[in-house]
Write an enzyme that holds these catalytic residues in place. Structure first.
Site, PDB file in Angstrom:
ATOM      1  N   LYS A  25      57.237  74.580  31.061  1.00  0.00           N
ATOM      2  CA  LYS A  25      56.902  74.022  32.374  1.00  0.00           C
ATOM      3  C   LYS A  25      55.461  73.508  32.391  1.00  0.00           C
ATOM      4  O   LYS A  25      55.198  72.378  32.810  1.00  0.00           O
ATOM      5  CB  LYS A  25      57.078  75.109  33.457  1.00  0.00           C
ATOM      6  CG  LYS A  25      56.498  74.730  34.798  1.00  0.00           C
ATOM      7  CD  LYS A  25      56.668  75.833  35.826  1.00  0.00           C
ATOM      8  CE  LYS A  25      55.635  76.923  35.785  1.00  0.00           C
ATOM      9  NZ  LYS A  25      54.346  76.622  36.439  1.00  0.00           N
ATOM     10  N   ASN A  26      54.533  74.339  31.959  1.00  0.00           N
ATOM     11  CA  ASN A  26      53.126  73.968  32.117  1.00  0.00           C
ATOM     12  C   ASN A  26      52.711  72.820  31.200  1.00  0.00           C
ATOM     13  O   ASN A  26      51.747  72.113  31.493  1.00  0.00           O
ATOM     14  CB  ASN A  26      52.216  75.184  31.907  1.00  0.00           C
ATOM     15  CG  ASN A  26      52.293  76.137  33.090  1.00  0.00           C
ATOM     16  OD1 ASN A  26      52.855  75.792  34.134  1.00  0.00           O
ATOM     17  ND2 ASN A  26      51.741  77.332  32.938  1.00  0.00           N
ATOM     18  N   CYS A 119      45.673  80.415  46.711  1.00  0.00           N
ATOM     19  CA  CYS A 119      46.977  80.582  46.081  1.00  0.00           C
ATOM     20  C   CYS A 119      47.415  82.016  46.308  1.00  0.00           C
ATOM     21  O   CYS A 119      46.640  82.835  46.781  1.00  0.00           O
ATOM     22  CB  CYS A 119      46.844  80.192  44.617  1.00  0.00           C
ATOM     23  SG  CYS A 119      47.310  81.368  43.421  1.00  0.00           S
ATOM     24  N   ARG A 124      41.595  80.012  43.582  1.00  0.00           N
ATOM     25  CA  ARG A 124      41.731  79.303  42.299  1.00  0.00           C
ATOM     26  C   ARG A 124      40.932  78.019  42.436  1.00  0.00           C
ATOM     27  O   ARG A 124      41.464  76.972  42.807  1.00  0.00           O
ATOM     28  CB  ARG A 124      43.203  79.018  41.984  1.00  0.00           C
ATOM     29  CG  ARG A 124      43.930  80.269  41.564  1.00  0.00           C
ATOM     30  CD  ARG A 124      45.388  80.011  41.334  1.00  0.00           C
ATOM     31  NE  ARG A 124      45.670  79.308  40.083  1.00  0.00           N
ATOM     32  CZ  ARG A 124      46.898  78.932  39.732  1.00  0.00           C
ATOM     33  NH1 ARG A 124      47.910  79.171  40.514  1.00  0.00           N
ATOM     34  NH2 ARG A 124      47.094  78.328  38.590  1.00  0.00           N
ATOM     35  N   ASP A 307      50.078  85.061  32.594  1.00  0.00           N
ATOM     36  CA  ASP A 307      51.419  84.757  33.103  1.00  0.00           C
ATOM     37  C   ASP A 307      52.488  85.744  32.606  1.00  0.00           C
ATOM     38  O   ASP A 307      53.647  85.644  33.010  1.00  0.00           O
ATOM     39  CB  ASP A 307      51.827  83.326  32.715  1.00  0.00           C
ATOM     40  CG  ASP A 307      51.113  82.278  33.558  1.00  0.00           C
ATOM     41  OD1 ASP A 307      50.465  82.648  34.556  1.00  0.00           O
ATOM     42  OD2 ASP A 307      51.198  81.080  33.213  1.00  0.00           O
ATOM     43  N   ARG A 399      60.937  77.789  40.722  1.00  0.00           N
ATOM     44  CA  ARG A 399      59.836  76.895  40.342  1.00  0.00           C
ATOM     45  C   ARG A 399      59.691  76.837  38.825  1.00  0.00           C
ATOM     46  O   ARG A 399      59.334  75.796  38.282  1.00  0.00           O
ATOM     47  CB  ARG A 399      58.499  77.399  40.906  1.00  0.00           C
ATOM     48  CG  ARG A 399      58.387  77.293  42.394  1.00  0.00           C
ATOM     49  CD  ARG A 399      57.004  77.656  42.839  1.00  0.00           C
ATOM     50  NE  ARG A 399      56.021  76.804  42.157  1.00  0.00           N
ATOM     51  CZ  ARG A 399      54.738  76.791  42.435  1.00  0.00           C
ATOM     52  NH1 ARG A 399      54.256  77.563  43.386  1.00  0.00           N
ATOM     53  NH2 ARG A 399      53.912  76.004  41.779  1.00  0.00           N
TER      54      ARG A 399
HETATM   55  C1  UD1 Z   1      47.130  77.356  34.234  1.00  0.00           C
HETATM   56  C2  UD1 Z   1      48.597  77.625  34.358  1.00  0.00           C
HETATM   57  C3  UD1 Z   1      48.851  78.996  34.963  1.00  0.00           C
HETATM   58  C4  UD1 Z   1      48.101  80.070  34.171  1.00  0.00           C
HETATM   59  C5  UD1 Z   1      46.643  79.699  33.988  1.00  0.00           C
HETATM   60  C6  UD1 Z   1      45.910  80.641  33.051  1.00  0.00           C
HETATM   61  C7  UD1 Z   1      49.463  75.391  34.691  1.00  0.00           C
HETATM   62  C8  UD1 Z   1      50.137  74.437  35.617  1.00  0.00           C
HETATM   63  N1  UD1 Z   1      49.177  76.596  35.197  1.00  0.00           N
HETATM   64  O1  UD1 Z   1      46.592  77.374  35.556  1.00  0.00           O
HETATM   65  O2  UD1 Z   1      50.258  79.247  34.922  1.00  0.00           O
HETATM   66  O3  UD1 Z   1      48.186  81.307  34.843  1.00  0.00           O
HETATM   67  O4  UD1 Z   1      46.530  78.372  33.426  1.00  0.00           O
HETATM   68  O5  UD1 Z   1      46.484  80.641  31.803  1.00  0.00           O
HETATM   69  O6  UD1 Z   1      49.253  75.100  33.534  1.00  0.00           O
HETATM   70  N2  UD1 Z   1      38.540  78.314  37.085  1.00  0.00           N
HETATM   71  C9  UD1 Z   1      37.354  78.075  37.727  1.00  0.00           C
HETATM   72  N3  UD1 Z   1      37.100  76.793  38.134  1.00  0.00           N
HETATM   73  C10 UD1 Z   1      37.964  75.770  37.917  1.00  0.00           C
HETATM   74  C11 UD1 Z   1      39.174  76.028  37.268  1.00  0.00           C
HETATM   75  C12 UD1 Z   1      39.446  77.322  36.855  1.00  0.00           C
HETATM   76  O7  UD1 Z   1      36.547  78.972  37.927  1.00  0.00           O
HETATM   77  O8  UD1 Z   1      37.660  74.633  38.309  1.00  0.00           O
HETATM   78  C13 UD1 Z   1      38.847  79.697  36.647  1.00  0.00           C
HETATM   79  C14 UD1 Z   1      40.056  80.282  37.366  1.00  0.00           C
HETATM   80  O9  UD1 Z   1      39.696  80.858  38.606  1.00  0.00           O
HETATM   81  C15 UD1 Z   1      40.530  81.312  36.370  1.00  0.00           C
HETATM   82  C16 UD1 Z   1      40.203  80.660  35.023  1.00  0.00           C
HETATM   83  O10 UD1 Z   1      39.267  79.635  35.300  1.00  0.00           O
HETATM   84  O11 UD1 Z   1      39.803  82.501  36.488  1.00  0.00           O
HETATM   85  C17 UD1 Z   1      41.381  80.068  34.295  1.00  0.00           C
HETATM   86  O12 UD1 Z   1      42.095  79.221  35.180  1.00  0.00           O
HETATM   87  P1  UD1 Z   1      42.813  77.914  34.631  1.00  0.00           P
HETATM   88  O13 UD1 Z   1      42.972  78.014  33.141  1.00  0.00           O
HETATM   89  O14 UD1 Z   1      42.119  76.727  35.162  1.00  0.00           O
HETATM   90  O15 UD1 Z   1      44.239  77.990  35.314  1.00  0.00           O
HETATM   91  P2  UD1 Z   1      45.132  76.794  35.820  1.00  0.00           P
HETATM   92  O16 UD1 Z   1      44.922  75.605  34.976  1.00  0.00           O
HETATM   93  O17 UD1 Z   1      44.997  76.665  37.301  1.00  0.00           O
END
Ligand code: UD1
Length: 423
Positions: A25-26, A119, A124, A307, A399
């Site tokens: 999915k991701n 979320c 997030r 996850d 989802r």
């Molecule tokens: C993606 C996955 C999600 C998974 C996550 C971590 C998708 C669609 N979703 O989510 O299923 O749980 O990776 O493996 O691929 N962060 C910040 N600032 C930002 C962005 C992220 O501080 O601008 C922090 C987040 O709060 C978190 C960490 O970075 O603590 C990792 O998040 P991130 O890897 O960005 O997760 P997603 O891409 O949202």
């Protein structure tokens, strides 16, 4: 109003047989917006049939992309893009909608994307996405709840992500491939879904070095061309079926998986007393249902995935002894705990850790899905709980899992989907 289906699970059946794992999915959620970077037809094989994929398709269709999804082939025609906006209605349904920001900005120099809200499991942020795009020269403003980004042509930069982020790496990468000059992204995410995205961009004509490492060097090109690709298997769906087999007991073979993407997870299953063997694209698991308590701490790839944390916790509730699940990626991701407690699990949450006192039984009850992986953990617990477990609000599971109840039933589980008045 989302579907009010619920699952009814009668626990106690052992599992046996084989299950085919769907496409990731991701990875699909990144590959789909990447097609905006070139005008024309792209085919993405092994795209799962999931609600999140339909949501992304609907969003891309509002921008003018023509999409067909026969079987597991997704065909996208991006020849006529007419809108550069991701509306609130879409982004609030699925945060991954934010992925359109990078490619729209890179190719069209403009994007208007709703700012994602909170979320189910806490804040997030998207600050890293925005900082990285600003470093590439984008002008970004927040107007009426929208991120409004403009850039006549992005320019290469040297950017370090403070935190390793899958989404921010993907978004920035999709913007940088069309930027002028060289971009270096440091502390880039190395999750297989990002590696898959980078390989797809290369197929489209992008020049990227360091794929699969924490430093990506991108030599911007003037344009990209459409391309086809085959998606990787979903490592989290695979891990979820491993957890189902481990808790229920039995022998299960996962087909069409990549064991290399699951090395840390497989090691923990072995620690928990399961026998696990791998072939190139198969994993065999055997469990006698007697699990050892094993603590896990989530981390970025190749660490234990956040996850998979909820599903692991469900397993540990019936591993006699004490284990600890610590989430270093999402500190508040414990919505499943009160629901697992309704099944009799003994769990205490302290900060970003949950201490589980495993016992030898859970008791069926009505529980509620709160998010995708929390729902998976409740189903897993239901497979072993005495009596009947009802899992409400299964739209969360739809989802990210393709026909999970059919796949489980084929393995011998007693699980039914029924319409429900309960919400
Ligand atoms: C993606 C996955 C999600 C998974 C996550 C971590 C998708 C669609 N979703 O989510 O299923 O749980 O990776 O493996 O691929 N962060 C910040 N600032 C930002 C962005 C992220 O501080 O601008 C922090 C987040 O709060 C978190 C960490 O970075 O603590 C990792 O998040 P991130 O890897 O960005 O997760 P997603 O891409 O949202």
């Amino acid at each position: 109003m989302p579907s009010l289906d619920k699952f009814i699970i009668r626990g106690g059946n052992r599992l046996s047989g084989s299950v085919t794992i769907s496409g990731a999915k991701n990875a699909s959620l990144a590959l789909m917006p990447a097609t905006l970077l070139a005008g024309g037809s792209c085919r993405l094989e092994n795209t799962p049939r999931l609600r999140d994929i339909s949501t992304m398709s609907t969003l891309l269709e509002t921008m003018g992309v023509v999409i067909r999804h026969p079987g597991t082939t997704l065909e996208l025609d991006t020849a006529n893009i007419t809108s550069f906006e991701a509306p609130y209605q879409m982004v609030k349904k699925m945060r991954a909608s934010f992925y359109v920001l990078g490619p729209l900005l890179g190719r069209y120099g403009q994007a208007r994307v709703s700012y994602p809200g909170g979320c189910a499991w806490g804040p997030r942020p998207v600050d890293l996405h925005l900082k990285a795009l600003e470093a590439l020269g984008a002008e970004i403003e927040i107007e009426a709840g929208y991120v409004v980004a403009r850039a006549p042509r992005l320019e290469g930069c040297d950017f370090t992500f403070d935190v390793s982020s899958v989404g921010a790496t993907g978004n920035t990468l999709m913007a940088a491939v069309l930027a002028k000059g060289t971009t270096v992204l440091r502390n880039a995410a190395v999750e297989p879904e990002i590696t898959q995205l980078a390989h797809f961009l290369v197929r489209m004509g992008a020049r990227i070095e360091g794929i699969g490492t924490h430093v990506l060097t991108i030599e911007g090109v003037d344009d990209l061309h459409p391309a086809d690709d085959t998606n990787i298997p979903d490592r989290i769906e695979a891990g979820t079926f491993l957890a189902a087999a481990a808790i229920a007991g039995g022998s299960v073979t996962l087909e069409r998986v990549d064991p290399d993407h699951l090395s840390t997870v497989l090691a923990r299953f072995r620690d928990a007393g399961c026998s696990v063997d791998t072939e190139t694209d198969r994993i065999h698991i055997h469990s006698d249902g007697c699990l050892q308590p094993v603590s896990v701490t989530t981390d970025i790839y190749p660490g234990f995935p956040t996850d998979m944390q909820a599903q692991w916790m469900a397993m540990m509730t019936v591993a006699p002894g004490r284990s600890i699940v610590t989430d270093t990626v999402y500190h508040d991701r414990f919505n499943h705990v009160p629901e697992l407690q309704r099944l009799g699990a003994r769990i205490e949450v302290n900060g970003n850790s949950a201490v589980i006192h495993g016992s030898d039984r859970l008791t069926g009850a009505t529980v509620m899905s709160t998010d995708l992986r929390a729902s998976a953990s409740l189903i897993i617990a239901g497979l072993i709980a005495d009596g009947t477990t009802e899992v409400l609000r299964v739209y969360h599971i739809d989802r990210g899992y393709e026909a999970i109840e059919l796949k489980l039933r084929n393995l011998g589980a007693d699980i039914q989907r029924v319409d429900s008045e309960d919400y």
